[in-house]
Design an enzyme around this catalytic site. Structure first.
Site, PDB file in Angstrom:
ATOM      1  N   ARG A  80       0.935   9.831  -5.767  1.00 19.72           N
ATOM      2  CA  ARG A  80       0.360  10.567  -4.465  1.00 19.72           C
ATOM      3  C   ARG A  80       1.499  10.815  -3.715  1.00 19.72           C
ATOM      4  O   ARG A  80       2.434  10.397  -3.128  1.00 19.72           O
ATOM      5  CB  ARG A  80      -0.326   8.999  -3.202  1.00 19.72           C
ATOM      6  CG  ARG A  80      -1.492   8.433  -3.682  1.00 19.72           C
ATOM      7  CD  ARG A  80      -1.322   7.205  -2.274  1.00 19.72           C
ATOM      8  NE  ARG A  80      -2.688   6.971  -3.065  1.00 19.72           N
ATOM      9  CZ  ARG A  80      -3.586   6.159  -2.488  1.00 19.72           C
ATOM     10  NH1 ARG A  80      -2.996   5.794  -1.263  1.00 19.72           N
ATOM     11  NH2 ARG A  80      -4.687   5.555  -2.732  1.00 19.72           N
TER      12      ARG A  80
ATOM     13  N   ASP B 274       1.331   6.953   5.013  1.00 26.91           N
ATOM     14  CA  ASP B 274       0.515   7.536   5.354  1.00 26.91           C
ATOM     15  C   ASP B 274       0.091   8.572   6.374  1.00 26.91           C
ATOM     16  O   ASP B 274       0.829   8.180   7.654  1.00 26.91           O
ATOM     17  CB  ASP B 274      -0.678   6.769   5.133  1.00 26.91           C
ATOM     18  CG  ASP B 274      -1.725   6.125   4.540  1.00 26.91           C
ATOM     19  OD1 ASP B 274      -0.366   6.158   3.011  1.00 26.91           O
ATOM     20  OD2 ASP B 274      -1.577   5.409   4.517  1.00 26.91           O
TER      21      ASP B 274
ATOM     22  N   ASP C 190       0.860  -0.517   0.467  1.00 27.11           N
ATOM     23  CA  ASP C 190      -0.088  -0.371   0.056  1.00 27.11           C
ATOM     24  C   ASP C 190       0.962   1.194  -0.185  1.00 27.11           C
ATOM     25  O   ASP C 190       1.622   1.312  -1.028  1.00 27.11           O
ATOM     26  CB  ASP C 190      -1.209  -0.152   1.222  1.00 27.11           C
ATOM     27  CG  ASP C 190      -1.874   0.460   1.094  1.00 27.11           C
ATOM     28  OD1 ASP C 190      -2.233   1.468  -0.098  1.00 27.11           O
ATOM     29  OD2 ASP C 190      -2.627   1.011   2.096  1.00 27.11           O
TER      30      ASP C 190
END
Length: 503
Positions: A392, A339, A335
């Site tokens: 991202r 984050d 992933d």
């Protein structure tokens, strides 16, 4: 860290004397910065518990000669017998009816108070929602005549009082039941002023060396934290295997954890507050799993290769704050590489190498997170190498400001920066090379609504046209910084970003 099962009961209506030699362990000279620490796993059970609500309870420990310190404790109210009841942490305890305390009240308030012979005086207070079944971290600092109280990421209360100059610590309940865990008492050390980059002579930002402090949001004094110092003042240990590493990151109190060689872990492992995790040499590696910050704070992660994480390599979540992620290399995460989500705040991500990563960095995890994320997620992202990473860099929702400066974007297949869901992102002094969509904002991205983005002083080579709209809060309202010329960024970042590059 997961809440623990409650098993131990305070003496309702009286004093439970916690003897330091038995249940609250006072650290020796090797841990001079930690006066006391206990997670209640040594005898009757893993938390301290007040089971009833019909009376008051107190538990005290420590040395009557202690003067200036911070006492931190995790508390979970489980029931209140009335509308203005409380759980509290105590400092400078002169007797069971005389001390300073920080109280978390069922009337949705936090109060900094003084108790003299059983008679209380409120020194400072603020509104704060208080829910049963929720863990809160209470921190009470006493330094000279200055008192400072803080609950999680809530308001900071300060007051001046001369009544008590020394004393031990404790916890208390007033017609309330609660679980108590992770008591830590630390001495107060002076915090060096964060050092900014030089202001003269190109290039202006040589890679920082191991003793430096962060720039950007991790350097800001906020939420009861004076910048980000990690494990400074604590013992220095070296982890060469998984068992030791997991034990060290779960230790209460400040600790500098040196990583040597490869550490194999699975899933995401929680890191407690006040830690520095730093790789030795150029080949320190954490592989297979990642690091998780759950209501943690004051943590530094440097000089580590993060490889093949089965989920996220680093997850900064659940109101964690003052996290500095610096000089690491990320590759192969299933992933995200990093984050920053669920109300986290005051984070700096600097001088990292995202090597062919898929999802480099997510700020706010979903379009439905506005209630927890709006007004938080302040992140500085500088001097990183987004090297053939796909997307991202970051993708942002709700946060403002997110400051993306002096990064090198190279061959990013999908996009560079995406500001969505009314986030505010300042993109400046970066170098974009072969990036088809450098910045999204007005059109949103995927299912997320539009955000705001301002771009200035960037260079775009063989790249698309940046999409910008609206205005963004200036990061200079929080911290000073000096930009490198965008033309110098590729050489600077190639020479300095990633694990193994610390001086």
């Amino acid at each position: 860290m997961s809440p623990r099962t409650a098993t131990r009961t305070l003496l309702a209506g009286g004093l439970a004397a916690l003897v330091a030699a038995a249940t609250l362990t006072i650290a020796g000279s090797a841990q001079a910065a930690t006066l006391l620490a206990d997670d209640f796993t040594d005898d009757a059970g893993p938390v301290l518990r007040q089971g009833g609500t019909s009376a008051n309870a107190r538990a005290v420990a420590g040395d009557p000669g202690w003067t200036d310190y911070t006492v931190a404790v995790r508390v979970k109210p489980t029931a209140f017998n009335g509308s203005d009841r409380f759980v509290a942490v105590l400092a400078r305890v002169a007797s069971t009816t005389s001390y300073y305390y920080l109280a978390l009240r069922s009337s949705d308030r936090v109060e900094l108070k003084r108790l003299v012979g059983g008679s209380s005086t409120t020194l400072a207070s603020a509104s704060l929602p208080v829910d049963t079944g929720t863990w809160y971290t209470l921190r009470l600092t006493v330094a000279g005549t200055t008192l400072t109280g803080q609950v999680d990421g809530g308001p900071t209360l300060t007051a001046t009082d001369t009544r008590y100059v020394s004393g031990g610590v404790g916890v208390a309940t007033f017609n309330a039941s609660a679980n108590v865990d992770d008591v830590v008492v630390s001495t107060i050390d002076p915090v060096p002023t964060p050092t900014g980059p030089p202001t003269t002579g190109p290039p202006t930002s040589p890679p920082p060396v191991a003793g430096d402090r962060p720039n950007g949001f991790a350097s800001v004094d906020a939420l009861g934290q004076a910048g980000t110092t990690g494990g400074t003042g604590g013992p220095v240990v070296t982890a060469t295997n998984t068992t030791d590493f997991l034990s060290y990151i779960d230790t209460i109190g400040p600790l500098v954890i040196q990583v040597r060689g490869t550490i194999q872990i699975s899933s995401k492992k929680g890191v407690r507050p006040n830690k520095t995790i730093v790789g030795l040499g150029d080949d320190a590696e954490i592989t297979g799993g990642g690091l998780d910050f759950y209501r943690s704070y004051n943590v530094i992660v440097r000089n580590i290769h993060f490889t093949d994480a089965e989920d996220d390599a680093i997850n900064v979540g659940q109101e964690s704050h003052h996290i500095w992620i610096d000089h690491n290399t990320f590759s192969g995460a299933v992933d995200g590489s990093i984050d920053v989500v669920r109300g986290a705040d005051y984070v700096t991500i600097s001088w990292n190498h995202f090597d062919h990563a898929d999802k480099s960095m997510l700020i706010s995890h979903s379009d439905g997170a506005g209630s927890t994320d709006t007004g938080k997620l302040k992140v500085s992202i500088h001097h990183n190498f987004f090297d053939h990473s796909r997307q991202r860099h970051p993708r942002v929702r709700f946060a403002e400001p997110v400051h993306v400066y002096n990064n090198y974007f190279l061959d990013n297949e999908l996009y560079g920066v995406a500001s969505t869901e009314n986030a505010g992102v300042l993109v400046e002094g970066n170098y974009f090379e072969n990036v088809p969509f450098p910045i999204f904002s007005a059109s949103g991205y995927a299912d997320s609504g539009p955000g705001r983005a301002v771009q200035r002083a960037n260079i775009f080579v063989d790249s698309g046209v940046p999409e910008t709209t609206g205005s963004v809060v200036e990061p200079r309202t929080y911290y000073p910084y000096q930009l490198d010329p965008a033309a110098d960024v590729p050489a600077l970042v190639r020479a300095g970003a990633g694990a193994g590059m610390l001086g």
